[in-house]
Design an enzyme around this catalytic site. Structure first.
Site, PDB file in Angstrom:
ATOM      1  N   ASP A  57       0.829  -1.206   0.000  1.00 27.52           N
ATOM      2  CA  ASP A  57       0.000   0.000   0.000  1.00 27.52           C
ATOM      3  C   ASP A  57       0.866   1.260   0.000  1.00 27.52           C
ATOM      4  OD1 ASP A  57       0.744  -0.689   2.713  1.00 27.52           O
ATOM      5  OD2 ASP A  57      -0.674   0.806   3.437  1.00 27.52           O
TER       6      ASP A  57
ATOM      7  N   GLU B  47       0.126  -1.161   5.620  1.00 30.15           N
ATOM      8  CA  GLU B  47       1.237  -0.759   6.488  1.00 30.15           C
ATOM      9  C   GLU B  47       1.103   0.697   6.879  1.00 30.15           C
ATOM     10  OE1 GLU B  47       5.193   0.911   7.540  1.00 30.15           O
ATOM     11  OE2 GLU B  47       3.877   1.496   5.895  1.00 30.15           O
TER      12      GLU B  47
HETATM   13 ZN   LIG Z   1       6.723   2.300   3.998  1.00 26.40          ZN
END
Ligand SMILES: [Zn+2]
Length: 376
Positions: A78, A138
């Site tokens: 992401d 993340e």
């Molecule tokens: Zn990162």
């Protein structure tokens, strides 16, 4: 496929955390399967009903509950959002030795370098298993990595977690904790303070205690961090409803970044103790700590094989970072972890994010050598 072409493919797939990462996982799974990896998806549905997929690809065996691998290369799929007017965001653009696009340094550059590295290695000849781990979410709280850690999805002995470190190996990172503190009082007309109890005055007294805790935390030092101690921040504060009303409620955010030698709830306990101390002076003192994050840090020993190997391959001494990374979850999975990747964290999350071409190429070389050394 060339490293640049791979990175170009990866950035062309919009994978901001607010959308599903299925398209980029499809791409990565196809690449991994073509190279001979066995793959397995670990999927959850987020609060918007979107599939978030974590892909684990291993050489040798099918992935089972107890799959032990020698080395895992870990990259999050992401990215943070981007300005729709930034026309290079999804179209990799090379200029002056730099490759511009959203995610070019955080962390698609690392993923491209990892794919390029495994392409150069004869995977069938590896003596010990290698894993590629591609995570989700993340950027919004390490959620994919935490999901894998909770499931004990695999057991890597060593892992290299991709984040832009300008190719400096990072062997320790601070944790990250966040809470909202709600302090309650009793509303009344401000002309008659004795009829109420000010939540703002109460919050102020508690915050003075938090400042004292911040000072006390300076004494527990980990000399390789900058700053060397656990830090505390009251970032936002809001209280009261009008100038002539005794405030009934005051809320503030409290963030702390613990050094890895402190347990993740150490500061949390100090905060609760501060509230208990206030209650001794003011029997009606009412405060609640709503914990939102309690992410531990990580530390891999300086004499760990993965640390010395990456120090040797990069010709740089391993350092530390003051922000949270997925290395903490790899540690939970039993791994000795190091964070490393091309690009500079200060360039990440900005319009105009880029990765230097030479660092990208060197990262692929470093990862190739690390695979050969640890798994060969
Ligand atoms: Zn990162």
């Amino acid at each position: 496929m060339t490293l640049k072409q791979t990175l170009s493919d990866l950035v062309a797939i919009n994978s901001v955390s607010a959308s599903t990462n299925a398209p980029i996982i499809d791409y990565l799974e196809e690449r991994c399967v073509a190279l001979g990896f066995n793959t397995r998806r670990f999927t959850y549905v987020d609060e918007n009903g979107l599939d978030k997929i974590n892909l684990v690809a291993v050489t040798g065996t099918e992935l089972s509950e107890v799959t032990e691998v020698e080395l895992a290369l870990v990259g999050h799929t992401d990215t943070v959002p981007f300005d729709p007017h930034w026309d290079e965001a999804l179209a990799l653009t090379e200029r002056d030795g730099r490759l511009y696009a959203r995610g070019s340094c955080d962390t698609k550059g690392f993923i491209a370098a990892a794919l390029s590295a495994v392409e150069r290695v004869d995977l069938k000849k590896l003596k010990r298993p290698l894993a590629m781990v591609f995570t989700s979410d993340e950027e919004i709280g390490l959620r994919g990595a935490k999901f894998l850690a909770d499931l004990h999805a695999l057991r890597p002995r060593y892992s290299i977690v991709g984040e832009p470190t300008s190719l400096e190996p990072i062997r320790a990172g601070k944790g990250y904790s966040l809470a909202e503190v709600v302090v309650r009082g009793r509303e009344a007309h401000s002309a008659y303070p004795s009829l109420g109890a000010s939540a703002v005055f109460r919050a102020a007294r508690l915050i003075v205690r938090l400042e004292q805790i911040a000072d006390q935390l300076k004494e527990d030092q980990h000399e390789e961090f900058d700053p060397r101690f656990t830090t505390i921040n009251v970032g936002l504060l809001r209280g009261g409803t009008a100038k002539n009303v005794i405030p009934g409620e005051c809320r503030f955010t409290l963030e702390w970044r613990p050094i890895p030698s402190q347990s993740s709830d150490y500061v949390f306990n100090l905060i609760n103790q501060a509230i208990a101390d206030e209650q001794k002076n003011d029997g009606e003192f009412d405060a609640e700590v709503k914990l939102e994050r309690l992410d531990s840090g990580f530390e891999t020993a300086r004499d760990s094989r993965i640390v010395s190997l990456l120090e040797q391959l990069t010709q740089r001494r391993a350092g530390t970072v003051a922000f949270g990374t997925e290395a903490a979850q790899m540690t939970v999975l039993g791994s000795e972890a190091v964070v490393l990747g091309p690009g500079d964290i200060r360039e990440a999350h900005r319009t105009g994010e880029f990765v230097p071409v030479d660092e990208l190429d060197r990262c692929a070389d470093i990862l190739t050598n690390a695979i050969t050394d640890l798994c060969g």
